[in-house]
Design a protein around this motif. Structure first.
Motif, PDB file in Angstrom:
ATOM      1  N   GLY A 142       5.710  -7.380  -0.056  1.00 52.20           N
ATOM      2  CA  GLY A 142       4.928  -6.126  -0.176  1.00 52.20           C
ATOM      3  C   GLY A 142       5.382  -5.293  -1.368  1.00 52.20           C
ATOM      4  O   GLY A 142       4.657  -4.963  -2.110  1.00 52.20           O
ATOM      5  N   LYS A 143       6.702  -5.319  -1.654  1.00 45.73           N
ATOM      6  CA  LYS A 143       7.120  -4.268  -2.815  1.00 45.73           C
ATOM      7  C   LYS A 143       6.664  -5.088  -4.229  1.00 45.73           C
ATOM      8  O   LYS A 143       6.218  -4.497  -4.990  1.00 45.73           O
ATOM      9  CB  LYS A 143       8.691  -4.200  -2.546  1.00 45.73           C
ATOM     10  CG  LYS A 143       9.296  -3.465  -3.948  1.00 45.73           C
ATOM     11  CD  LYS A 143      10.689  -3.408  -3.856  1.00 45.73           C
ATOM     12  CE  LYS A 143      11.313  -2.425  -4.699  1.00 45.73           C
ATOM     13  NZ  LYS A 143      12.434  -3.135  -5.719  1.00 45.73           N
ATOM     14  N   LEU A 144       6.806  -6.468  -4.173  1.00 48.98           N
ATOM     15  CA  LEU A 144       6.481  -7.065  -5.229  1.00 48.98           C
ATOM     16  C   LEU A 144       4.976  -7.134  -5.632  1.00 48.98           C
ATOM     17  O   LEU A 144       4.588  -6.706  -6.796  1.00 48.98           O
ATOM     18  CB  LEU A 144       6.774  -8.731  -5.282  1.00 48.98           C
ATOM     19  CG  LEU A 144       8.227  -8.965  -5.248  1.00 48.98           C
ATOM     20  CD1 LEU A 144       8.564 -10.494  -4.988  1.00 48.98           C
ATOM     21  CD2 LEU A 144       8.889  -8.605  -6.651  1.00 48.98           C
ATOM     22  N   LEU A 145       4.326  -7.139  -4.804  1.00 55.46           N
ATOM     23  CA  LEU A 145       2.710  -6.888  -4.653  1.00 55.46           C
ATOM     24  C   LEU A 145       2.225  -5.609  -5.046  1.00 55.46           C
ATOM     25  O   LEU A 145       1.652  -5.385  -6.028  1.00 55.46           O
ATOM     26  CB  LEU A 145       2.350  -7.439  -3.384  1.00 55.46           C
ATOM     27  CG  LEU A 145       0.730  -7.024  -3.326  1.00 55.46           C
ATOM     28  CD1 LEU A 145       0.075  -8.266  -4.441  1.00 55.46           C
ATOM     29  CD2 LEU A 145       0.198  -7.308  -1.871  1.00 55.46           C
ATOM     30  N   GLY A 146       2.979  -4.651  -4.449  1.00 52.03           N
ATOM     31  CA  GLY A 146       2.697  -3.208  -4.678  1.00 52.03           C
ATOM     32  C   GLY A 146       2.999  -2.907  -6.530  1.00 52.03           C
ATOM     33  O   GLY A 146       2.222  -2.241  -6.922  1.00 52.03           O
ATOM     34  N   ASP A 147       4.061  -3.546  -6.622  1.00 53.16           N
ATOM     35  CA  ASP A 147       4.409  -3.042  -8.330  1.00 53.16           C
ATOM     36  C   ASP A 147       3.551  -3.894  -9.226  1.00 53.16           C
ATOM     37  O   ASP A 147       3.308  -3.445 -10.147  1.00 53.16           O
ATOM     38  CB  ASP A 147       5.851  -4.003  -8.247  1.00 53.16           C
ATOM     39  CG  ASP A 147       6.980  -3.040  -7.740  1.00 53.16           C
ATOM     40  OD1 ASP A 147       6.829  -1.644  -7.261  1.00 53.16           O
ATOM     41  OD2 ASP A 147       8.112  -3.399  -7.729  1.00 53.16           O
ATOM     42  N   ARG A 148       2.973  -5.147  -8.527  1.00 51.47           N
ATOM     43  CA  ARG A 148       2.110  -5.766  -9.517  1.00 51.47           C
ATOM     44  C   ARG A 148       0.679  -5.120  -9.561  1.00 51.47           C
ATOM     45  O   ARG A 148       0.153  -4.988 -10.621  1.00 51.47           O
ATOM     46  CB  ARG A 148       1.748  -7.269  -8.723  1.00 51.47           C
ATOM     47  CG  ARG A 148       1.240  -8.300  -9.687  1.00 51.47           C
ATOM     48  CD  ARG A 148       0.849  -9.534  -9.232  1.00 51.47           C
ATOM     49  NE  ARG A 148       2.379 -10.287  -9.350  1.00 51.47           N
ATOM     50  CZ  ARG A 148       2.657 -11.289  -8.889  1.00 51.47           C
ATOM     51  NH1 ARG A 148       1.941 -11.901  -8.129  1.00 51.47           N
ATOM     52  NH2 ARG A 148       3.811 -11.631  -8.874  1.00 51.47           N
ATOM     53  N   ASP A 158      -2.065   8.244   7.953  1.00 56.01           N
ATOM     54  CA  ASP A 158      -2.624   7.007   8.523  1.00 56.01           C
ATOM     55  C   ASP A 158      -1.466   5.691   8.411  1.00 56.01           C
ATOM     56  O   ASP A 158      -1.169   4.914   9.086  1.00 56.01           O
ATOM     57  CB  ASP A 158      -3.789   6.812   8.330  1.00 56.01           C
ATOM     58  CG  ASP A 158      -4.819   7.925   8.977  1.00 56.01           C
ATOM     59  OD1 ASP A 158      -4.698   8.477  10.028  1.00 56.01           O
ATOM     60  OD2 ASP A 158      -5.958   7.761   8.763  1.00 56.01           O
ATOM     61  N   LEU A 159      -1.483   5.717   7.005  1.00 61.49           N
ATOM     62  CA  LEU A 159      -0.285   4.395   6.817  1.00 61.49           C
ATOM     63  C   LEU A 159       0.911   4.445   7.385  1.00 61.49           C
ATOM     64  O   LEU A 159       1.404   3.424   7.726  1.00 61.49           O
ATOM     65  CB  LEU A 159      -0.364   4.425   5.280  1.00 61.49           C
ATOM     66  CG  LEU A 159       0.418   3.630   4.463  1.00 61.49           C
ATOM     67  CD1 LEU A 159       0.027   1.772   4.835  1.00 61.49           C
ATOM     68  CD2 LEU A 159       0.712   3.462   3.113  1.00 61.49           C
ATOM     69  N   GLN A 160       1.380   5.678   7.429  1.00 61.84           N
ATOM     70  CA  GLN A 160       2.737   5.971   7.743  1.00 61.84           C
ATOM     71  C   GLN A 160       2.803   5.653   9.251  1.00 61.84           C
ATOM     72  O   GLN A 160       3.708   4.860   9.877  1.00 61.84           O
ATOM     73  CB  GLN A 160       3.414   7.216   7.762  1.00 61.84           C
ATOM     74  CG  GLN A 160       3.809   7.466   6.280  1.00 61.84           C
ATOM     75  CD  GLN A 160       4.063   8.832   5.835  1.00 61.84           C
ATOM     76  OE1 GLN A 160       4.003   9.774   6.745  1.00 61.84           O
ATOM     77  NE2 GLN A 160       4.323   9.263   4.691  1.00 61.84           N
ATOM     78  N   LYS A 161       1.854   5.910  10.266  1.00 59.23           N
ATOM     79  CA  LYS A 161       1.550   5.748  11.504  1.00 59.23           C
ATOM     80  C   LYS A 161       1.411   4.084  11.962  1.00 59.23           C
ATOM     81  O   LYS A 161       2.088   3.723  12.670  1.00 59.23           O
ATOM     82  CB  LYS A 161       0.514   6.557  12.077  1.00 59.23           C
ATOM     83  CG  LYS A 161       0.209   6.253  13.444  1.00 59.23           C
ATOM     84  CD  LYS A 161      -1.029   7.113  13.924  1.00 59.23           C
ATOM     85  CE  LYS A 161      -1.504   6.942  15.489  1.00 59.23           C
ATOM     86  NZ  LYS A 161      -2.598   7.544  15.761  1.00 59.23           N
ATOM     87  N   ALA A 162       0.784   3.681  10.901  1.00 59.83           N
ATOM     88  CA  ALA A 162       0.474   1.993  11.156  1.00 59.83           C
ATOM     89  C   ALA A 162       1.862   1.245  10.882  1.00 59.83           C
ATOM     90  O   ALA A 162       1.957   0.341  11.431  1.00 59.83           O
ATOM     91  CB  ALA A 162      -0.726   1.669  10.166  1.00 59.83           C
ATOM     92  N   SER A 163       2.424   1.803   9.860  1.00 56.46           N
ATOM     93  CA  SER A 163       3.919   1.039   9.529  1.00 56.46           C
ATOM     94  C   SER A 163       4.798   1.270  10.639  1.00 56.46           C
ATOM     95  O   SER A 163       5.373   0.200  11.158  1.00 56.46           O
ATOM     96  CB  SER A 163       4.377   1.730   8.362  1.00 56.46           C
ATOM     97  OG  SER A 163       3.451   1.305   7.084  1.00 56.46           O
ATOM     98  N   ARG A 164       4.795   2.535  11.337  1.00 56.79           N
ATOM     99  CA  ARG A 164       5.802   2.615  12.546  1.00 56.79           C
ATOM    100  C   ARG A 164       5.429   1.924  13.681  1.00 56.79           C
ATOM    101  O   ARG A 164       6.124   1.150  14.301  1.00 56.79           O
ATOM    102  CB  ARG A 164       5.691   4.222  12.826  1.00 56.79           C
ATOM    103  CG  ARG A 164       6.503   5.000  11.822  1.00 56.79           C
ATOM    104  CD  ARG A 164       6.700   6.459  12.493  1.00 56.79           C
ATOM    105  NE  ARG A 164       5.649   7.178  12.850  1.00 56.79           N
ATOM    106  CZ  ARG A 164       5.106   7.821  11.776  1.00 56.79           C
ATOM    107  NH1 ARG A 164       5.244   8.049  10.529  1.00 56.79           N
ATOM    108  NH2 ARG A 164       3.837   8.556  11.943  1.00 56.79           N
ATOM    109  N   LEU A 209       0.758  -1.209   0.087  1.00 50.91           N
ATOM    110  CA  LEU A 209       0.165  -0.140  -0.025  1.00 50.91           C
ATOM    111  C   LEU A 209       0.810   1.422   0.072  1.00 50.91           C
ATOM    112  O   LEU A 209       0.517   2.190  -0.738  1.00 50.91           O
ATOM    113  CB  LEU A 209      -1.017   0.036   1.052  1.00 50.91           C
ATOM    114  CG  LEU A 209      -1.943   1.084   1.310  1.00 50.91           C
ATOM    115  CD1 LEU A 209      -2.742   1.343   0.012  1.00 50.91           C
ATOM    116  CD2 LEU A 209      -2.939   0.961   2.467  1.00 50.91           C
ATOM    117  N   SER A 210       1.922   1.051   0.808  1.00 56.60           N
ATOM    118  CA  SER A 210       2.771   2.457   0.669  1.00 56.60           C
ATOM    119  C   SER A 210       3.188   2.815  -0.692  1.00 56.60           C
ATOM    120  O   SER A 210       3.658   3.899  -0.748  1.00 56.60           O
ATOM    121  CB  SER A 210       4.022   2.236   1.888  1.00 56.60           C
ATOM    122  OG  SER A 210       5.177   1.356   1.507  1.00 56.60           O
TER     123      SER A 210
END
Length: 75
Positions: free
Chosen positions: A64-70, A40-46, A32-33
């Protein structure tokens, strides 16, 4: 969409309805990032990073990087 990906990450993090899996949570947050930069995403990631080992973080981010790219390629 993006909200569903965020909610799925939170479910994995809490173990709500699924087996608790912090690597999967990181996977979805990382994907997602790559598509969004909301606060909110940055807060959840931290918050998630505070709970997991560096190895778990690396594994989740790589997947996640592979999924985000896809996802980005399909939109």
């Amino acid at each position: 969409g993006y909200v569903s990906m965020f909610q799925l990450a939170r479910l994995y993090e809490a173990g709500q309805g699924v087996e608790k899996d912090l690597v999967q949570a990181m996977r979805w947050l990382t994907a997602l990032s790559r598509l969004s930069s909301q606060a909110d995403l940055q807060k959840a990631s931290r918050a998630l990073l505070a709970q997991i080992t560096p190895q778990m973080s690396s594994e989740g981010r790589a997947i996640g990087k592979l999924l985000g790219d896809r996802v980005r390629l399909n939109n």
